[in-house]
Design an enzyme around this catalytic site. Structure first.
Site, PDB file in Angstrom:
ATOM      1  N   ARG A  72      38.027  61.798  27.267  1.00  0.00           N
ATOM      2  CA  ARG A  72      37.623  60.384  27.180  1.00  0.00           C
ATOM      3  C   ARG A  72      36.523  60.188  26.145  1.00  0.00           C
ATOM      4  NH1 ARG A  72      36.561  59.711  33.443  1.00  0.00           N
ATOM      5  NH2 ARG A  72      38.186  61.184  33.997  1.00  0.00           N
ATOM      6  N   ASN A 109      41.806  64.279  48.809  1.00  0.00           N
ATOM      7  CA  ASN A 109      41.554  63.610  47.535  1.00  0.00           C
ATOM      8  C   ASN A 109      42.924  63.369  46.893  1.00  0.00           C
ATOM      9  OD1 ASN A 109      40.805  62.764  45.023  1.00  0.00           O
ATOM     10  ND2 ASN A 109      39.544  64.550  44.536  1.00  0.00           N
ATOM     11  N   GLU A 116      31.592  68.060  46.265  1.00  0.00           N
ATOM     12  CA  GLU A 116      31.974  66.717  46.703  1.00  0.00           C
ATOM     13  C   GLU A 116      32.730  66.753  48.032  1.00  0.00           C
ATOM     14  OE1 GLU A 116      33.229  66.197  42.521  1.00  0.00           O
ATOM     15  OE2 GLU A 116      32.817  64.076  42.867  1.00  0.00           O
ATOM     16  N   PHE A 140      36.018  73.474  27.671  1.00  0.00           N
ATOM     17  CA  PHE A 140      34.859  73.958  26.930  1.00  0.00           C
ATOM     18  C   PHE A 140      34.908  75.458  26.645  1.00  0.00           C
ATOM     19  CE2 PHE A 140      31.860  70.479  26.312  1.00  0.00           C
ATOM     20  CZ  PHE A 140      32.580  69.467  26.934  1.00  0.00           C
ATOM     21  N   HIS A 167      31.502  59.168  40.325  1.00  0.00           N
ATOM     22  CA  HIS A 167      30.922  60.466  40.720  1.00  0.00           C
ATOM     23  C   HIS A 167      29.737  60.286  41.671  1.00  0.00           C
ATOM     24  CE1 HIS A 167      32.322  62.030  36.518  1.00  0.00           C
ATOM     25  NE2 HIS A 167      33.199  62.420  37.428  1.00  0.00           N
ATOM     26  N   ARG A 226      38.569  60.676  49.913  1.00  0.00           N
ATOM     27  CA  ARG A 226      37.850  60.244  48.718  1.00  0.00           C
ATOM     28  C   ARG A 226      38.521  58.979  48.201  1.00  0.00           C
ATOM     29  NH1 ARG A 226      37.756  62.818  42.699  1.00  0.00           N
ATOM     30  NH2 ARG A 226      36.119  61.465  41.926  1.00  0.00           N
TER      31      ARG A 226
END
Ligand code: AMP
Length: 399
Positions: free
Chosen positions: A241, A7, A385, A285, A180, A91
């Site tokens: 974002r 990736n 992923e 978070f 995604h 990816r």
């Protein structure tokens, strides 16, 4: 078969070496600050410690060489030689309308990917550099490209067109693509498996809540809508974002602050989301929860606003599919953050589902959160992923 999953970003390269039979991660790591002073590789063999090595990496080819060095190192390596890498899976962020599924990479395909560069100018060129570096070092190893956008290519026109002059779509391919996709595909498939059902019989809403975040409506196995758009800026409020905005805000702020529209977009990408809403507390978070716990009002508002946006999308996609059977949470926040899940769950009663506070305490595991008699199953399905890319690579290489 050993599959190396790559990736590649503009200055970073993440990798995992996965044994496709056991689906075990043999080793993983990250090259950071490629082309910048202070570059380093952080390598972690299975069951071992992370090893950080400062090393000169002027370009991605140097980074790939270092990855191979680490993987074959007598001490920290997990294979004896390059010959033990049977395939490489890359990816790729944007496949435009050209790629509705993963592909074996060859010269022609690479040219087509390059043609999608203007749709993802920050990501696709970096992905291509990574691919070319790997092809240079491993010319005989088969390689596959797995696109973030491909899974969403099943969206109908009514979902992917914007309310703009049609010529923008016809001339410039301005439309919703969504991202995604590998995760939305993996999680919706796994959710059906956990429930012992066929994905083709289910209406599933996947909430991929990570630093980047998106929701998708997966109806009978196909993506029929998703919250990210032409770029990954649209939709949910994310770490940094903004997500959905009135487009008029862009020029309004540009005039007020005496900056360009590009600068406002940059702020929307990097300084907005929960970071911006919390007045700079954090995009993470965990920090937000801590600050909110100590009474920080802006952090509290950021968390409320974030959850409200997710709940609105769930409602929209239940409407889009004329119902929903499963709501699946995934990615960093979706898998780990019980507080955010509970806040979203508080909006879901009308759908006939709930989030049980006891079950919600679990983190990072596959778990059904709703009561056994709930009309809609709400669950956590950790995404993977890299494994999805490895599986796709094996499928293509063996075809
Ligand atoms: P991702 O982009 O999927 O890696 O997700 C990153 C986000 O997940 C960050 O905003 C983290 O705050 C959040 N996250 C990761 N681990 C935890 C955790 N244990 N508790 C709460 N949030 C977490």
């Amino acid at each position: 078969m050993n599959v190396l999953v790559i990736n590649c970003g503009s200055s970073s390269l993440k990798y995992q070496l996965i044994n496709s039979e056991s689906e075990e991660v043999l080793a993983k790591g990250l090259c950071e600050r490629i082309g910048i002073d202070g570059s380093a590789i952080i390598h972690q063999p299975e069951g071992g410690e992370k090893i950080r090595t400062e090393a000169d990496m002027p370009n991605h080819t140097a980074a790939v060489k270092l990855v191979i060095e680490k993987l074959t190192d007598p001490q920290v390596g997990v294979i004896k030689s390059l010959d033990e890498i049977d395939a490489v899976g890359h990816r790729i962020v944007h496949g435009g309308e050209k790629f509705a599924s993963s592909v074996v990479l060859d010269d022609e395909v690479l040219k087509a990917i390059e043609e999608c560069n203007d749709l993802a100018p920050l990501h696709n060129p970096a992905n291509l550099i990574g691919i070319n570096s790997c092809r240079e070092i491993m010319p005989d190893v088969p390689m596959a490209g797995v696109f973030d956008t491909a899974f969403h290519q099943t969206m109908p026109k009514k979902a992917y067109l914007y309310g703009l002059p049609l010529s923008y779509y016809q001339d410039y391919k301005v439309r919703r693509y969504g991202f995604h996709g590998t995760s939305h595909d993996f999680v919706s498939k796994r959710a059906a498996e956990i429930l012992g059902k066929d994905r083709k019989d289910l209406k599933i809403i996947v909430c991929h809540l990570g630093n980047g975040a998106s929701v998708s409506a997966v109806k009978y196995g196909e993506s029929v809508d998703t919250s990210m758009g032409l770029t990954p800026l649209e939709g949910l409020i994310m770490g940094t974002r903004s997500g959905d905005l009135d487009p008029a805000i862009i020029t309004f702020i540009a005039q007020k602050e005496n900056i360009s529209a590009e600068q406002v977009i940059d702020i929307c990408n990097k300084k907005s989301g929960v970071l911006g809403l919390s007045d700079g507390v954090s995009s993470d978070f965990r920090d937000l929860a801590e600050a909110a716990g100590k009474g920080n009002e802006a952090a509290k508002t950021a968390l409320e606003t974030y959850a409200y946006r997710v709940a609105k999308y769930i409602g929209a996609y239940a409407a889009a599919m004329n119902g929903v059977d499963v709501i699946a949470f995934t990615a960093g926040v979706g898998e780990n953050n019980a507080e955010v899940r509970a806040k979203i769950g508080a909006y879901l009663g009308y759908l006939g589902t709930n989030i049980d506070p006891e079950k919600n305490k679990l983190r990072g595991e596959e778990v059904i959160l709703s009561d056994a008699d709930a009309k809609v199953v709400t669950m956590v399905v950790p995404t993977n992923e890299e494994l999805a890319i490895a599986r796709e690579t094996v499928r293509l290489v063996n075809a």
